[in-house]
Every structure is written in structure tokens, then in C-alpha cells.
Scaffold this active site. Sequence first.
Site, PDB file in Angstrom:
ATOM      1  CG  HIS A  44      -2.101  -1.038   1.185  1.00  0.00           C
ATOM      2  ND1 HIS A  44      -2.876  -1.196   0.259  1.00  0.00           N
ATOM      3  CD2 HIS A  44      -2.139  -2.016   2.050  1.00  0.00           C
ATOM      4  CE1 HIS A  44      -3.746  -2.097   0.472  1.00  0.00           C
ATOM      5  NE2 HIS A  44      -3.126  -2.741   1.553  1.00  0.00           N
ATOM      6  CD  GLU A 148      -5.332  -9.062   4.003  1.00  0.00           C
ATOM      7  OE1 GLU A 148      -5.511  -7.907   4.501  1.00  0.00           O
ATOM      8  OE2 GLU A 148      -4.323  -9.291   3.325  1.00  0.00           O
ATOM      9  CG  ASP A 174      -7.826  -5.379   3.592  1.00  0.00           C
ATOM     10  OD1 ASP A 174      -8.712  -4.641   2.591  1.00  0.00           O
ATOM     11  OD2 ASP A 174      -6.732  -4.949   3.573  1.00  0.00           O
TER      12      ASP A 174
END
Length: 247
Positions: A44, A148, A174
Amino acid sequence: MSIRERLAGDGEVLQGVLGAIPSAVSAQAMAAAGADFLMIDREHSPIGREAMQAMIAATAGTQCAPLVRVPRIDEAEVKVALDAGAEGIFFPMVRSAAEVERCVSLLHYPPEGTRGWGPFVAASRFGVTPGEYSRAVGPQLSCWVQIETLEAVQGIEEIVRVPGLDAIMIAPFDLSLAMGLEAQFDDPRFVEAVQAVEGAAAAAGMPLAGAALDAPRAAELTARGYRALLRGIDLFILRDAVAAFRA
């Protein structure tokens, strides 16, 4: 002692930081301050290959293990991270035991795995020659996966028993999104899913990791048997320190 050995040890709770800032200076500061591991975030964060290698190198001389979160289960991403000197890999979005088996295989050379040979840079990080690397370092590389997805929760009993997997981390945001319960961490359905993961991990003796961004949460997860805690994100630590000037 490698982070893999520490996880297999006598119950020590490891505390780490997520590195989102593409900076060797930031990485060095976190490592020198006493972080047990630095999760260099390539999923990310805007961290390229050169910055990743510099951040890994910046942990040298400390007890901080440089781990890289790759953007996906991908042979090329794993190879470049390990060949830059990473001590372990975080894999996001796993869905099954078969995927986790592939994750493990990407960390190891044949015949145990599928990693291609080329530790020209990594060898220097560990103070060995390239020819020594596979024997001296290879067995200590650590494989972590994030839980997740709904599929991972449903298959957790099989996932935690995959040979070569060293730790699992529950990624609450998530997972809550996957359940249609964005950030509703107190919803009974979300709590039940987390408990199922925790129970399976405990039964298999699989170390659990989790996010604990404040002291009460860290104490809570430690009491629940978690072995590794993500205590902060370097970007937020910096932001909050500056914001405190105005408090």
C-alpha cells in the site's frame, strides 16, 4: 537470533513497526529505537525496489528483522525482496492452504521450494558469501500471511497447519470489509470470525500477530496469546508527533 527462531521460542512478544515512508533514515531510526521487526510495506505504500533495499540495509547492526509485505503472491516480488536481504515475507490476501503452500515455496530454493538463486546483495546483509547464503540464511527465512478474506477464515484450520508457515496476522480492516462490516469490530459476526482464527492458531501452535496501535490494545492482545504486535506506522508516528505541537 532470527525472527523465526524468536517466534519459535519461549513466548516472547515481538513488537514492530510498519514502514510506509520510503526512507532508509526512518527505517534506521525505528530499528535503532528497538523495534523487533520492520514491515516494509510494498502493498500500500510508495516504496520502490531501491528504497526497499536501502531500508533493509538500514536495519543492519540491530536486532530488528526487515520483513517485506509484498503486493500479492508473486514470484518476482518475493525474489527481489529476499535478494535485497529481507529476513521474511508478509503475504496479503491469502485464500486457501494451497495458496499458503505456494507462499512458503517462494521463500525456499529447490528441492524444498521454487526460489531462483541470486543472493548477490542479500549475502552482504547477513555477512556471508553468496555461496554460503542458502545454507546459512535460507533456513531462517520467515513466512507470514495475513488473514483478511472470508475464504481464509473458512479454511483457517488447514492454513495454520501448512508446514513452513511461521505466523498469521489478522488484518481487521480488510476482513471487516470482506464481511460487509467495515470497521465494525464489535459486531458479533466479526468477533466470531476473529475467535475462530485465534482458536485454530492456538490449537495448531501457530504464532498470531495483530495490530496494537496503543498500549491498552497491546496489553489485550498479549493477554490473548498474540506473539507479534504491530505497534505503529512510521507515517502516523511522525504525523501524530507533529500534531502534538498544536495540542
